[in-house]
Design an enzyme around this catalytic site. Structure first.
Site, PDB file in Angstrom:
ATOM      1  N   TYR A  58      74.282  19.485  26.468  1.00 30.61           N
ATOM      2  CA  TYR A  58      75.512  19.461  25.665  1.00 30.61           C
ATOM      3  C   TYR A  58      76.250  20.794  25.737  1.00 30.61           C
ATOM      4  O   TYR A  58      77.479  20.835  25.896  1.00 30.61           O
ATOM      5  CB  TYR A  58      75.225  19.111  24.203  1.00 30.61           C
ATOM      6  CG  TYR A  58      76.466  19.243  23.363  1.00 30.61           C
ATOM      7  CD1 TYR A  58      77.432  18.252  23.369  1.00 30.61           C
ATOM      8  CD2 TYR A  58      76.710  20.405  22.623  1.00 30.61           C
ATOM      9  CE1 TYR A  58      78.607  18.395  22.643  1.00 30.61           C
ATOM     10  CE2 TYR A  58      77.873  20.552  21.902  1.00 30.61           C
ATOM     11  CZ  TYR A  58      78.834  19.549  21.912  1.00 30.61           C
ATOM     12  OH  TYR A  58      79.992  19.704  21.212  1.00 30.61           O
ATOM     13  N   LYS A  59      75.504  21.909  25.628  1.00 25.74           N
ATOM     14  CA  LYS A  59      76.163  23.220  25.636  1.00 25.74           C
ATOM     15  C   LYS A  59      76.921  23.451  26.932  1.00 25.74           C
ATOM     16  O   LYS A  59      78.043  23.988  26.926  1.00 25.74           O
ATOM     17  CB  LYS A  59      75.123  24.329  25.425  1.00 25.74           C
ATOM     18  CG  LYS A  59      75.687  25.760  25.487  1.00 25.74           C
ATOM     19  CD  LYS A  59      76.721  26.003  24.394  1.00 25.74           C
ATOM     20  CE  LYS A  59      77.434  27.345  24.518  1.00 25.74           C
ATOM     21  NZ  LYS A  59      76.577  28.504  24.332  1.00 25.74           N
ATOM     22  N   LEU A  60      76.348  23.071  28.045  1.00 22.92           N
ATOM     23  CA  LEU A  60      77.039  23.249  29.322  1.00 22.92           C
ATOM     24  C   LEU A  60      78.293  22.377  29.386  1.00 22.92           C
ATOM     25  O   LEU A  60      79.339  22.816  29.882  1.00 22.92           O
ATOM     26  CB  LEU A  60      76.098  22.929  30.478  1.00 22.92           C
ATOM     27  CG  LEU A  60      74.907  23.883  30.639  1.00 22.92           C
ATOM     28  CD1 LEU A  60      74.008  23.421  31.765  1.00 22.92           C
ATOM     29  CD2 LEU A  60      75.379  25.323  30.875  1.00 22.92           C
TER      30      LEU A  60
END
Length: 303
Positions: free
Chosen positions: A178-180
């Protein structure tokens, strides 16, 4: 709890301070030892190596720049290089210790680290964050967690001083995925915002008025509003909250993930090319809003 904190950069120093203020017994390590001085003055203990910091720990929290720094801290070895046997996984922690990796890393390395840490007896959480340094220092980060639910519950006494929101996306690796994705979306928004302001200038519009109008328009995401205001202020060198170099790193990791899972990224590819141009211009260590300098180039300069 006895907590080791690795990495005292713009984000890590504030996060470590929050853990110390919450009453945890804190051991700190940083590649540049002088960065530990302030926290030591407040009651932390400085460690010479990640292994020393992690010895006897209930948890290790890492906030490092990239895969290389993370690999060096956890494994005590450079990729393909000589082992120094001074990494976290060389240490003997307390039983059931938590390995909490808050850095923004490639999905491939997180998958590998999950396996290595688990095999060494650690309970692993990937826990990248969103928020700027001021949020890190005041405990207002959002934590994007990939972990077993019971491990997440065990980690909450450490995570709560750091954050005002914890989102559990699934098993280890899910938080990083998700962060990427969200940072790749940010890269696209920032590049698009720079292009929009550069076009407004060429059209002869008053840039301050354009920024005010965009800030309340349908295009006004928090990322866009923060970005265009800094571009208007032309202050990319005044306060580097997130550099172009780090944004480029995150975008490249996201594209690696996209290729691994068969995703198409035409808009992200263009965004990465703009960040590459920013670094090539020697502006990678300025705030990422310096990307407007690339957008302002005359068409012939892009050839």
């Amino acid at each position: 709890m006895r907590v080791a904190f690795l990495g005292l950069g713009r984000m890590g120093s504030g996060m470590a301070g929050r853990l110390l203020a919450a009453g945890h017994d804190l051991s700190v390590w940083n590649r540049t030892p002088s960065r530990t001085d302030l926290l030591v003055a407040l009651g932390a203990t400085a460690a010479a190596t990640p292994r020393e910091a992690a010895g006897g720990a209930d948890a290790v929290v890492a906030m490092l720049a990239d895969d290389h720094a993370s690999r060096r801290a956890w494994l005590g070895a450079d990729p393909g290089g000589e082992s120094h046997a001074d990494g976290v996984l060389d240490a003997t922690p307390n039983p059931g210790a938590l390995a909490i990796e808050c850095s923004t890393l490639s999905h491939g390395w997180v998958s590998e680290l999950t396996g290595r840490a688990t095999a060494a007896g650690w309970r692993y959480l990937d826990c990248p964050v969103t928020g700027l340094p001021d949020a890190a220092a005041s405990g207002r980060l959002t934590l994007l967690v990939g972990a077993d639910a019971t491990d997440l519950d065990a980690a909450r006494p450490i995570l709560e001083p750091l954050s005002d929101k914890v989102i559990h996306f699934g098993a280890p690796g899910a938080g990083t995925a998700y962060k990427l994705i969200v940072n790749l979306l940010g890269a696209i928004q920032i590049g698009s915002a720079a292009e929009a302001l550069a076009l407004a200038e060429r059209a002869g519009l008053d840039l301050a008025q354009v920024v005010d109008a965009l800030s309340t328009s349908q295009a006004a995401s928090p990322q866009v509003v923060r970005t265009i205001r800094r571009m208007l202020a032309d202050d990319a060198d005044a306060e580097v909250t997130f550099s172009g170099r780090l944004r480029r790193k995150d975008a490249a990791y996201a594209l690696d993930l996209a290729r691994a899972i068969g995703g198409r990224t035409p808009f992200a590819d263009v965004s990465l090319a703009g960040l590459d141009a920013l670094l090539a211009a020697g502006r990678g260590d300025a705030n990422e809003t310096a990307i407007i300098e690339i957008a302002r180039r005359a068409p012939e300069e892009h050839r």
